[in-house]
Scaffold this motif. Structure first.
Motif, PDB file in Angstrom:
ATOM      1  N   ARG A  28      32.766  33.405  -1.540  1.00 16.12           N
ATOM      2  CA  ARG A  28      33.308  33.391   0.120  1.00 16.12           C
ATOM      3  C   ARG A  28      33.801  32.020   0.605  1.00 16.12           C
ATOM      4  NH1 ARG A  28      30.875  37.192   4.435  1.00 16.12           N
ATOM      5  NH2 ARG A  28      30.992  38.918   2.898  1.00 16.12           N
ATOM      6  N   ALA A  29      32.619  31.298   0.397  1.00 16.78           N
ATOM      7  CA  ALA A  29      32.889  30.026   0.812  1.00 16.78           C
ATOM      8  C   ALA A  29      34.127  29.323   0.543  1.00 16.78           C
ATOM      9  CB  ALA A  29      31.815  28.949   0.760  1.00 16.78           C
ATOM     10  N   LEU A  30      34.441  29.269  -0.850  1.00 11.90           N
ATOM     11  CA  LEU A  30      35.448  28.518  -1.542  1.00 11.90           C
ATOM     12  C   LEU A  30      36.620  29.359  -1.336  1.00 11.90           C
ATOM     13  CD1 LEU A  30      34.146  27.548  -5.144  1.00 11.90           C
ATOM     14  CD2 LEU A  30      34.881  25.977  -3.114  1.00 11.90           C
ATOM     15  N   GLU A  31      36.579  30.740  -1.201  1.00  6.54           N
ATOM     16  CA  GLU A  31      37.729  31.433  -1.029  1.00  6.54           C
ATOM     17  C   GLU A  31      38.507  31.028   0.673  1.00  6.54           C
ATOM     18  OE1 GLU A  31      37.499  35.378  -3.916  1.00  6.54           O
ATOM     19  OE2 GLU A  31      36.867  35.346  -1.626  1.00  6.54           O
ATOM     20  N   ALA A  32      37.295  30.833   1.379  1.00 13.14           N
ATOM     21  CA  ALA A  32      37.814  30.599   2.689  1.00 13.14           C
ATOM     22  C   ALA A  32      38.166  29.383   3.044  1.00 13.14           C
ATOM     23  CB  ALA A  32      36.440  30.927   3.661  1.00 13.14           C
ATOM     24  N   GLU A  33      37.766  28.417   2.314  1.00  8.71           N
ATOM     25  CA  GLU A  33      38.440  27.156   2.380  1.00  8.71           C
ATOM     26  C   GLU A  33      39.828  27.021   1.870  1.00  8.71           C
ATOM     27  OE1 GLU A  33      36.076  23.793   0.495  1.00  8.71           O
ATOM     28  OE2 GLU A  33      37.740  23.171  -0.374  1.00  8.71           O
ATOM     29  N   MET A 209      31.393  24.558   7.230  1.00  9.49           N
ATOM     30  CA  MET A 209      31.116  23.338   8.390  1.00  9.49           C
ATOM     31  C   MET A 209      30.435  22.176   7.796  1.00  9.49           C
ATOM     32  SD  MET A 209      29.920  25.878  11.539  1.00  9.49           S
ATOM     33  CE  MET A 209      29.953  24.340  12.512  1.00  9.49           C
ATOM     34  N   LEU A 210      29.723  22.247   6.571  1.00  6.09           N
ATOM     35  CA  LEU A 210      29.260  21.050   6.146  1.00  6.09           C
ATOM     36  C   LEU A 210      29.889  20.399   5.038  1.00  6.09           C
ATOM     37  CD1 LEU A 210      25.571  22.742   5.702  1.00  6.09           C
ATOM     38  CD2 LEU A 210      26.660  20.993   7.491  1.00  6.09           C
ATOM     39  N   GLY A 211      31.244  20.830   5.048  1.00 11.11           N
ATOM     40  CA  GLY A 211      32.202  20.052   4.043  1.00 11.11           C
ATOM     41  C   GLY A 211      32.519  20.814   2.814  1.00 11.11           C
ATOM     42  N   THR A 212      33.338  20.109   2.080  1.00 11.65           N
ATOM     43  CA  THR A 212      33.814  20.746   0.844  1.00 11.65           C
ATOM     44  C   THR A 212      32.644  21.078   0.002  1.00 11.65           C
ATOM     45  OG1 THR A 212      35.799  19.596   1.298  1.00 11.65           O
ATOM     46  CG2 THR A 212      35.645  20.666  -1.138  1.00 11.65           C
ATOM     47  N   PRO A 213      32.552  22.250  -0.591  1.00 11.15           N
ATOM     48  CA  PRO A 213      31.403  22.252  -1.457  1.00 11.15           C
ATOM     49  C   PRO A 213      31.127  21.563  -2.561  1.00 11.15           C
ATOM     50  CG  PRO A 213      32.376  24.545  -0.798  1.00 11.15           C
ATOM     51  CD  PRO A 213      33.147  23.547  -0.323  1.00 11.15           C
ATOM     52  N   HIS A 214      32.167  20.623  -3.102  1.00 17.12           N
ATOM     53  CA  HIS A 214      32.165  19.799  -4.194  1.00 17.12           C
ATOM     54  C   HIS A 214      31.293  18.669  -3.881  1.00 17.12           C
ATOM     55  CE1 HIS A 214      34.263  21.765  -7.666  1.00 17.12           C
ATOM     56  NE2 HIS A 214      35.046  22.294  -6.647  1.00 17.12           N
ATOM     57  N   TYR A 215      31.152  18.329  -2.588  1.00 17.23           N
ATOM     58  CA  TYR A 215      30.468  17.033  -2.035  1.00 17.23           C
ATOM     59  C   TYR A 215      29.195  17.377  -1.577  1.00 17.23           C
ATOM     60  CZ  TYR A 215      35.216  15.361  -2.798  1.00 17.23           C
ATOM     61  OH  TYR A 215      36.428  15.140  -3.280  1.00 17.23           O
ATOM     62  N   LEU A 216      28.617  18.549  -1.572  1.00 20.61           N
ATOM     63  CA  LEU A 216      27.484  19.021  -1.026  1.00 20.61           C
ATOM     64  C   LEU A 216      26.538  18.480  -1.990  1.00 20.61           C
ATOM     65  CD1 LEU A 216      27.650  22.796   0.461  1.00 20.61           C
ATOM     66  CD2 LEU A 216      27.223  20.643   1.505  1.00 20.61           C
ATOM     67  N   ALA A 217      25.225  18.053  -1.463  1.00 20.18           N
ATOM     68  CA  ALA A 217      24.091  17.687  -2.186  1.00 20.18           C
ATOM     69  C   ALA A 217      23.415  18.886  -2.689  1.00 20.18           C
ATOM     70  CB  ALA A 217      23.384  16.899  -1.438  1.00 20.18           C
ATOM     71  N   PRO A 218      22.793  18.869  -3.831  1.00 20.33           N
ATOM     72  CA  PRO A 218      22.151  19.895  -4.193  1.00 20.33           C
ATOM     73  C   PRO A 218      20.989  20.707  -3.561  1.00 20.33           C
ATOM     74  CG  PRO A 218      22.112  18.428  -6.046  1.00 20.33           C
ATOM     75  CD  PRO A 218      22.726  17.599  -4.920  1.00 20.33           C
ATOM     76  N   GLU A 219      20.300  19.846  -2.665  1.00 22.19           N
ATOM     77  CA  GLU A 219      19.291  20.323  -1.532  1.00 22.19           C
ATOM     78  C   GLU A 219      19.824  21.072  -0.422  1.00 22.19           C
ATOM     79  OE1 GLU A 219      20.012  15.759  -0.543  1.00 22.19           O
ATOM     80  OE2 GLU A 219      19.840  17.118  -2.365  1.00 22.19           O
ATOM     81  N   ALA A 220      21.143  20.694  -0.105  1.00 22.60           N
ATOM     82  CA  ALA A 220      21.646  21.452   0.909  1.00 22.60           C
ATOM     83  C   ALA A 220      22.349  22.883   0.389  1.00 22.60           C
ATOM     84  CB  ALA A 220      23.220  20.653   1.341  1.00 22.60           C
ATOM     85  N   VAL A 221      22.452  23.122  -0.719  1.00 20.72           N
ATOM     86  CA  VAL A 221      22.656  24.215  -1.653  1.00 20.72           C
ATOM     87  C   VAL A 221      21.382  25.356  -1.397  1.00 20.72           C
ATOM     88  CG1 VAL A 221      23.584  25.456  -3.357  1.00 20.72           C
ATOM     89  CG2 VAL A 221      24.968  23.535  -2.638  1.00 20.72           C
ATOM     90  N   LYS A 222      20.381  24.539  -1.881  1.00 16.14           N
ATOM     91  CA  LYS A 222      19.155  25.272  -2.203  1.00 16.14           C
ATOM     92  C   LYS A 222      18.519  25.512  -0.661  1.00 16.14           C
ATOM     93  CE  LYS A 222      17.630  23.456  -6.450  1.00 16.14           C
ATOM     94  NZ  LYS A 222      16.453  22.716  -7.266  1.00 16.14           N
ATOM     95  N   GLY A 223      18.634  24.732   0.126  1.00 19.54           N
ATOM     96  CA  GLY A 223      17.636  24.760   1.450  1.00 19.54           C
ATOM     97  C   GLY A 223      18.445  24.980   2.630  1.00 19.54           C
ATOM     98  N   GLY A 224      19.729  24.821   2.740  1.00 18.19           N
ATOM     99  CA  GLY A 224      20.518  24.855   3.921  1.00 18.19           C
ATOM    100  C   GLY A 224      20.533  23.410   4.550  1.00 18.19           C
ATOM    101  N   SER A 225      21.085  23.744   6.003  1.00 19.05           N
ATOM    102  CA  SER A 225      21.553  22.370   6.470  1.00 19.05           C
ATOM    103  C   SER A 225      20.234  21.665   6.926  1.00 19.05           C
ATOM    104  CB  SER A 225      22.235  22.780   7.633  1.00 19.05           C
ATOM    105  OG  SER A 225      21.641  23.645   8.511  1.00 19.05           O
ATOM    106  N   ARG A 226      19.020  22.353   7.146  1.00 25.03           N
ATOM    107  CA  ARG A 226      17.802  21.679   7.596  1.00 25.03           C
ATOM    108  C   ARG A 226      17.397  20.587   6.559  1.00 25.03           C
ATOM    109  NH1 ARG A 226      13.286  23.316   4.960  1.00 25.03           N
ATOM    110  NH2 ARG A 226      13.294  25.126   3.571  1.00 25.03           N
ATOM    111  N   LEU A 227      17.730  20.756   5.337  1.00 24.83           N
ATOM    112  CA  LEU A 227      17.313  19.662   4.311  1.00 24.83           C
ATOM    113  C   LEU A 227      18.377  18.443   4.046  1.00 24.83           C
ATOM    114  CD1 LEU A 227      15.866  21.842   1.212  1.00 24.83           C
ATOM    115  CD2 LEU A 227      14.681  20.713   3.110  1.00 24.83           C
ATOM    116  N   LEU A 228      19.545  18.523   5.013  1.00 25.13           N
ATOM    117  CA  LEU A 228      20.537  17.624   4.990  1.00 25.13           C
ATOM    118  C   LEU A 228      19.959  16.160   5.621  1.00 25.13           C
ATOM    119  CD1 LEU A 228      23.753  18.983   6.232  1.00 25.13           C
ATOM    120  CD2 LEU A 228      23.329  17.986   4.058  1.00 25.13           C
ATOM    121  N   SER A 229      19.950  15.225   4.889  1.00 19.51           N
ATOM    122  CA  SER A 229      19.387  13.966   5.308  1.00 19.51           C
ATOM    123  C   SER A 229      20.314  12.820   4.954  1.00 19.51           C
ATOM    124  CB  SER A 229      18.024  13.502   4.519  1.00 19.51           C
ATOM    125  OG  SER A 229      18.293  13.594   3.122  1.00 19.51           O
TER     126      SER A 229
END
Length: 883
Positions: A28-33, A209-229
């Motif tokens: 859904r995220a990729l399709e929405a993008e 909202m957190l950016g294009t998925p290909h540039y997301l860090a693994p921890e963001a995919v696993k744990g959501g935005s609270r793990l962004l650092s």
């Protein structure tokens, strides 16, 4: 357990809200993008708030970007407009606004500046600088970058990101389209404007909202935005670096179903597999950024920038490729079930045995080095813990105010003999202690440890080992700080010769050692040699490293400083301006090296008599420091102190006193009453008060500073000894001769008893004592002190202006005893030599030539030769008037 309504799988991950499992949420995220970015934008309004819209320059999932003109200011800006319907909630909008305000305080040449934010026509907007060059995503479609060009661009981006991280701001949406290009200079945009969302919100909106998925860090995919650092930003930077090197992202082509799994579980392919010609070090740097575990990435974005800089200079990078053990571990981690079977075990064995014998030997050696390094690290940690830090434990001693100097001295005594079987551990420890002593201004102690470090390494390692050369350079630096130039020079020459043979003439270490040799020449007054060496160094750096390299820019400043010392002010001004322009071009007007160049340029203007320009540049420097770092930042306060010094040198003592008082007040607030910078300001302010005739205030301030320095730093510290000399001169001017004599004798005794003391302070102490004895009319004793100073200066610095000033003082002591012909034979040549070197005499010491002339007038008057006395009086008056 929740069940995904789309595929029936378990939906228990941090991003699995809304009932979707992570795979279907990713779809859904990729399709929405794709749907959003491919959609035709709505018609363009003519105006939003105070902005006239000129053209649309971009649109995305949450808003549109327009080229706009700001009414009133007639400023062209980029205006990002987000429909109020694009926000998840009022709380999200508040976070959006708060984030924009946070970014607006960032001031960096490689970060796009936000001008303002507001609401109008059903939209929330913010305006920012308009950068004409487009973004990196568009540029990558038009051209490719060489590995070196890529590293240069990413070094700048990483440095800008490091600045933002230090200011407490995480980008969270790094990708090529958010890196704008001003010519070839990158500018980070949309900093932090992708609003953070709470775990549990819809993954489609979260990922959009957190950016294009290909540039997301693994921890963001696993744990959501609270793990962004900050580590997540470094991962995204690694993806951009990968894309620039290979033309694609690590998991390009992955389906929406597979991408979340690949991001969290799969290792990215090596960039050299996709682009075989890439340098191995650049691949290693890239893969370190892309580590799954945030702790295994670069600790900071500055560390990444530094490693890229090492690659560009041809130096060894800090990043290391994964060991074979780590690769097997990663394989087993990804295939836990399969590895338990015999087939996977066999596969692992096959993987282990296909490596060549040579690779196995390298791995063994590397492991041995790693084991040795780990052991050394353990030993060093134990020593610092047990022998240094434990001294602060009340269980071991009761002194709550234990000085760092005392702790270091105690620890130093424990090293000898303790590591007899581990010389390299001892060498590393002594090197660390040497650097610490040096930073405290205790150059003699630093020298002792550095000598032992060098001896240990020379006994155990090949002659051209880099650690030996580093120890040589460090020891030479210690010796130079102690004015032991005769010992420093051969060490530097030996290190330079080996550096040039092993690393080449353009290597950073080679150039650094040559710069230190230039500094040694300059400090000795060997300006022609310093100029020749520095000019050659600059030519090498320019030819091999280019005009914008740090080594080239440093060489420019160094040669400019030599020209300044040689009074070649037009040449110095030209090079300083060139250095400043290059620093601004590469790192921006607010970068530390650019600010250093600006300060140097201000000094040149002063020397050229362009006092208004000098003052304006110093004030400009202070304004930048205040704006970037705040009024009480140590760098800002240092700029105030330097401005005060400039006014002092220009003879504007009242202004100097005003600015030094401000610097002192700020340093007391920011650094405390006993910091060395605070004490330095106290001594300087005391000197200003003396010049203004405020004797009680000056002596009170000077003696207070000295008392604190005695207690906190001890008499071995150069700052304490310098203040002793300043206070003694104050007491002499105030007529407190007995007190001045006692302080001069104490200072001289301390300097003579410590063979590590540089000669200049010893000479100053003995000359000061000679002046006091002369004022007390003890002329024979005065002559003995002044003659010793003069003879010592003649031996080491025969052509220095201060040597001839010392001769003039000696002549006066001889004349006071009635030995007029002898005094004349000394004073007349001294005056002629001072006149010939008038341009070398610093402004604050320009009185020395006039003083020498006045001594000649007094000589002839006492000798009862009034005609000569009157002739010299007129000569001195004419010289003063013409100057």
């Amino acid at each position: 357990m929740n069940i995904c309504p789309t595929c029936g799988a378990a939906a228990s991950g941090m991003l699995s809200s809304g009932g979707l499992c992570i795979k279907c949420a990713g779809v859904r995220a990729l399709e929405a993008e794709l749907d959003t970015f491919g959609a035709e934008p709505a018609s363009m309004p003519q105006r939003i708030g105070p902005y006239e819209l000129l053209d649309e320059i971009g649109h995305g999932g949450m808003g549109r970007v327009f080229l706009a003109r700001q009414e009133g200011l007639e400023r062209i800006v980029a205006l990002k407009v987000v429909s109020e319907q694009g926000f998840l909630s009022t709380e999200a909008e508040l976070r959006f606004r708060r984030e924009a305000r946070t970014i607006a305080r960032l001031h960096h040449p490689n970060i796009v500046t936000i001008h303002d934010m507001g609401r109008a026509e059903g939209c929330v907007y913010f305006s920012m600088e308009y950068i004409e060059g487009g973004d990196l995503a568009r540029r990558l479609k038009e051209r490719s970058y060489s590995p070196r060009q890529t590293a240069q661009l990413m070094t700048t981006v990483a440095a800008a990101l490091a600045y933002a991280h230090r200011e407490g701001v995480i980008h969270r949406d790094l990708k090529p389209s958010n890196i704008l290009l001003d010519g070839e200079q990158p500018r980070l945009a949309d900093f932090g404007l992708a609003t953070d969302t709470e775990p549990g919100s819809d993954v489609t909106k979260t990922m959009a909202m957190l950016g294009t998925p290909h540039y997301l860090a693994p921890e963001a995919v696993k744990g959501g935005s609270r793990l962004l650092s900050t580590a997540s930003d470094i991962y995204a930077l690694g993806v951009v670096l990968f894309e620039m090197l290979t033309g694609r992202t690590p998991f390009a082509g992955a389906t929406a179903v597979d991408l979340p799994r690949l991001l969290t579980e799969a290792e990215p392919p090596g960039p050299r597999l996709l682009s075989p010609g890439l340098p191995r070090d650049l691949e290693t740097i890239c893969l370190k950024c892309l580590e799954k575990d945030p702790a295994q990435r670069y600790a900071t974005a500055q560390d990444l920038a530094d490693d890229l800089g090492r690659f560009l200079r041809g130096d060894s990078i800090r990043a290391r490729r994964p060991s074979f053990t780590q690769m097997v571990y990663r394989f087993t981690r990804r295939h836990r079930v399969g590895v338990a079977s015999a087939a996977s075990i066999a596969l692992t064995l096959v993987i282990a045995t296909i490596a060549s014998v040579r690779q196995a030997v390298r791995a063994t050696r590397a492991e041995q080095r790693a084991v040795a390094a780990a052991h050394a690290s353990d030993e060093i940690s134990k020593f610092l813990r047990d022998d240094v830090l434990s001294q602060a434990d009340p269980a071991f001693q009761s002194d709550r105010d234990l000085k760092l100097r005392t702790a270091l001295d105690n620890a130093s005594r424990h090293i000898s003999g303790r590591f007899a079987d581990e010389p390299m551990v001892e060498a590393d420890l002594r090197e660390t202690l040497a650097h610490t002593y040096y930073s405290l201004g205790l150059f003699g102690e630093a020298e002792n440890h550095e000598r032992r470090t060098l001896a240990l390494r020379e006994n155990a390692l090949p002659a051209d080992d880099p650690s030996i050369l580093r120890a040589m350079s460090d020891l030479a630096s210690d010796l130079t700080s102690e004015d032991k130039f005769a010992e420093a020079e051969p060490l530097l020459r030996k290190a330079i010769a080996t550096y040039q043979r092993v690393l080449g003439p353009a290597n950073a270490e080679t150039l650094n050692a040559r710069n230190l040799l230039t500094d040694t020449y300059k400090a000795e007054g060997r300006l022609p040699e310093a100029e020749a060496n520095s000019a050659q160094l600059l030519a090498v750096a320019r030819a091999a490293r280019g005009p914008d390299d740090l080594q080239t820019r440093t060489a420019l400043q160094n040669l400019a400083a030599i020209y300044f010392a040689e009074e070649k002010y037009p040449e110095s001004e030209k090079l300083n301006q060139e250095a400043l322009d290059a620093d601004i071009r590469v790192q921006g007007a607010d970068s530390p090296i650019a600010l250093s160049a600006l300060g140097n340029l201000a000094s040149v203007f002063w020397a050229e008599g362009k006092l208004q320009k000098s003052e304006s540049e110093n004030l400009r420097l202070l304004e930048i420091r205040r704006r970037i770092q705040g009024g009480d930042h140590p760098d800002t306060l240092r700029a105030m102190h330097n401005l005060a010094t400039t006014y002092n040198d220009a003879g504007e003592t009242a202004k100097a006193e005003e600015w030094e008082r401000r610097a002192l007040e700020g340093r007391r607030r920011a650094l405390g009453p006993e910091h060395s910078d605070t004490l330095s300001s106290m001594s300087s302010l005391a000197s200003d008060e003396i010049e203004l005739g405020h004797w009680p205030e000056a002596i009170a301030l000077g003696t207070q500073a000295l008392a604190i320095e005695r207690r906190v730093l001890g008499v071995d510290h150069f700052l304490t000894r310098n203040t002793m000399n300043i206070v003694a001169r104050m007491l002499l001017k105030a007529g407190r001769l007995a007190d001045a004599e006692a302080l001069d004798r104490e200072l001289l005794k301390v300097c003579v008893a410590d063979p590590r003391t540089g000669p200049r302070l010893t000479w100053a102490a003995e000359a000061g004592l000679g002046s006091v004895l002369f004022a007390e009319k003890r002329y024979a004793e005065s002559e003995a002190s002044l003659r010793h100073v003069w003879s010592e200066r003649v031996k080491s610095q025969p052509n220095d202006w201060a040597t001839h000033a010392a001769a003039s003082q000696l002549g006066e002591a001889i004349a006071a005893q009635g030995r007029f012909p002898e005094a004349e034979s000394i004073e007349l040549p001294a005056y002629r030599e001072l006149a010939a070197r008038a341009g070398q005499i610093p402004f604050r010491n320009r009185h020395e030539m006039a003083d020498a002339g006045e001594r000649i007038v007094r000589l002839y008057a006492a000798w009862r030769r009034p005609d000569e006395a009157e002739s010299w009086r007129k000569r001195i008056a004419g010289a003063v008037q013409s100057s």
